[in-house]
Design an enzyme around this catalytic site. Structure first.
Site, PDB file in Angstrom:
ATOM      1  CD  GLU A 156      55.724 -54.521  -0.725  1.00 43.64           C
ATOM      2  OE1 GLU A 156      55.466 -55.738  -0.718  1.00 43.64           O
ATOM      3  OE2 GLU A 156      56.847 -54.065  -1.005  1.00 43.64           O
ATOM      4  CG  ASP A 191      65.282 -58.305  12.909  1.00 42.36           C
ATOM      5  OD1 ASP A 191      64.977 -58.215  14.112  1.00 42.36           O
ATOM      6  OD2 ASP A 191      64.954 -59.262  12.190  1.00 42.36           O
ATOM      7  CG  ASP A 208      65.340 -62.990  16.404  1.00 45.41           C
ATOM      8  OD1 ASP A 208      65.516 -63.850  17.292  1.00 45.41           O
ATOM      9  OD2 ASP A 208      64.293 -62.905  15.739  1.00 45.41           O
TER      10      ASP A 208
END
Length: 514
Positions: free
Chosen positions: A137, A206, A208
């Site tokens: 995808e 992730d 951040d």
């Protein structure tokens, strides 16, 4: 000993043959949803799509030469004419008013700089097309007149078609999702919706800078500098060594997010096939900070320390002295100093520290940290030195240990921004980070797409008098070392995939012997 986290792989549905699927790829308009800034995972929806009238008319034949790319990537598409890189890509001068978000700028980026060859091999796990790529995808950001939208469940049988799509539609960015049991575009034609399911996907992490806002003092919001980037450096070091030494993973790709963070892609086959329950367990293993409000204690760990935390403290203690105490000076204000006092479990020592700091209000954080030991040694301690040591360890971990967005890692179908796309807010390219030289990585020196296109325009071959040798345009720019990091990474991944495939074939052959 590495943890065992193997899982049974799910057979792929061969109904979507990537070689036969060469039709034109257009976004599925029923899965276009509103795109929020910096959103990493967006649920399916039915917001309106950009109409054909709003799309810029592009003559693909005029701007895309199949022979231009490969040089760039292997493909099963029969129309590829040559594997020599082309020098015929159109050029244009960047004006003072040019912006990295201009369609012409992004089109030139995809045509001349994006490393489609290695990108395809990375997700395909082979040099020839497979369903690992065809059933993957892609969630593509599309600009509409009033907003940006995200078209989910896009797929591309070959890298050629992905490249043509990017050149034609110039998406500001695209995100990567899992490999599905069937082609994502065909999911609504299936008789049973349950047969459409994710079957593999890299384990991703992730990190951040937003999550460090309560302890960084140099910048706020989306801004970063070399001082606060050290938080990301620390996180990469701790997470990378844990994934390699504790779980035995080898193929971990670290990527700069393009703005204020970093992503990890764990690409080992064993990682890609992990079910969600094992992904949650892995994320929990690395998750430490679970405190509530800003003033509360965020680290509550059992003793004796787990070997992972012992190793992490050894990695982080040097950074604590430099990054935290000296550069960030996190307890300079009375309010921040009060938080430090609340983390000291000894009431007698807390009172002594409060008295000393009240008499010297401008005392720097490094001195306040040293005061803890000096006052404890002078007798201002009602509890044991062991308890104080443990409290200090907890403080070091609170201010240095990785702050992960754990939800990104827990589900196979989570989206994550692709490497090498252009960050829509900064114009910087999302480049790989060399984990062996992570201290040397400077996010502010990462080139923007405008920088790179200017470098191509300004480039002059040393062999120009004898005739230019054919080169890819990215080889003429400061993007080259980052693509080399990626190329070496992909080469190692493909080598292991090939060797493991040969090993399985041998084992299957031996099993048939009588």
């Amino acid at each position: 000993m590495p943890h065992s986290i193997t899982s049974e792989s799910t057979p792929m549905d061969d109904s979507s043959n990537p070689v036969s699927q060469t039709m034109k790829q257009e976004p599925d308009t029923q899965d276009i949803v509103k795109q929020e800034p910096d959103t990493q995972d967006i649920a399916m929806g039915d917001a309106p799509n950009a109409t054909e009238d709003n799309k810029e008319e592009v003559n693909l034949e005029g701007i895309f030469d199949d022979g231009d790319s490969d040089g760039e990537f292997a493909s099963s598409a029969p129309q590829v004419k040559s594997e020599e890189p082309s020098q015929s890509a159109p050029t244009f001068k960047i004006g003072d008013k040019s912006s990295f978000s201009d369609p012409d700028i992004m089109r030139a980026f995809y045509q001349r700089l994006f490393p489609f060859r290695y990108f395809f091999q990375w997700l395909n796990h082979s040099v020839v097309p497979t369903t690992d790529f065809a059933n993957r995808e892609f969630a593509v950001t599309i600009k509409t007149p009033d907003r940006d939208a995200l078209a989910r469940y896009q797929s591309f049988p070959t890298a050629d078609l992905l490249r043509k799509f990017c050149i034609k539609d110039v998406p500001p960015r695209f995100d990567i999702g899992p490999v599905y049991s069937t082609n994502p575009r065909d999911r609504k034609t299936l008789r049973k919706a349950s047969t459409f399911r994710p079957i593999s996907r890299e384990v991703v992490f992730d990190i951040d800078m937003n999550d460090y806002d309560d302890i960084r003092t140099c910048c706020t919001g989306a801004n970063i500098c070399g001082k606060c980037w050290a938080f990301i450096t620390m996180a990469i070091k701790v997470v990378d060594v844990a994934l390699r030494e504790d779980f035995g993973f080898k193929h971990i790709l670290w990527v700069y997010s393009g703005r204020r963070g970093a992503h990890a892609w764990v690409c080992d086959k064993r990682a890609r096939e992990m079910e969600d329950s094992k992904r949650r367990a892995l994320a929990s293993y690395l998750e430490l900070l679970k405190g509530g409000d800003q003033g509360g204690k965020k680290v509550n760990i059992k003793r004796p320390l787990h070997p992972h935390l012992e190793r992490s403290l050894n990695i982080l203690k040097e950074h604590f002295q430099t990054t935290i105490l000296t550069e960030q000076d996190p307890w300079a204000s009375d309010e921040k100093a009060e938080h430090l006092l609340n983390l000291i479990p000894d009431p007698t020592l807390r009172a002594a520290l409060q008295k000393k700091w009240d008499s010297s209000p401008s005392r720097p954080s490094a001195s306040k940290w040293a005061d803890i030991d000096s006052l404890a040694k002078s007798g201002a301690l009602s509890k044991t030195s062991k308890e104080l040591l443990e409290a200090k360890q907890d403080i070091v971990l609170e201010y240095t240990y990785p702050r992960l967005d754990a939800d990104v890692s827990k589900k196979m179908n989570h989206l994550l921004k692709s490497p090498f796309v252009v960050h829509p807010a900064t114009g910087r390219v999302c480049v790989p980070i060399d984990h062996l030289n992570v201290d040397d990585f400077d996010p502010l020196s990462v080139p923007t797409v405008m920088d790179l296109l200017k470098e191509i325009d300004d480039w002059k071959s040393e062999d120009s008098e004898n005739g230019d040798k054919k080169m890819q345009d990215w080889e003429k720019t400061s993007l080259k070392p980052y693509i080399e990091i990626f190329r070496i990474f992909v080469t190692g991944l493909l080598k292991e995939e090939k060797e493991s495939g040969i090993k399985r074939e041998r084992e299957d052959g031996d099993a048939m012997e009588f």
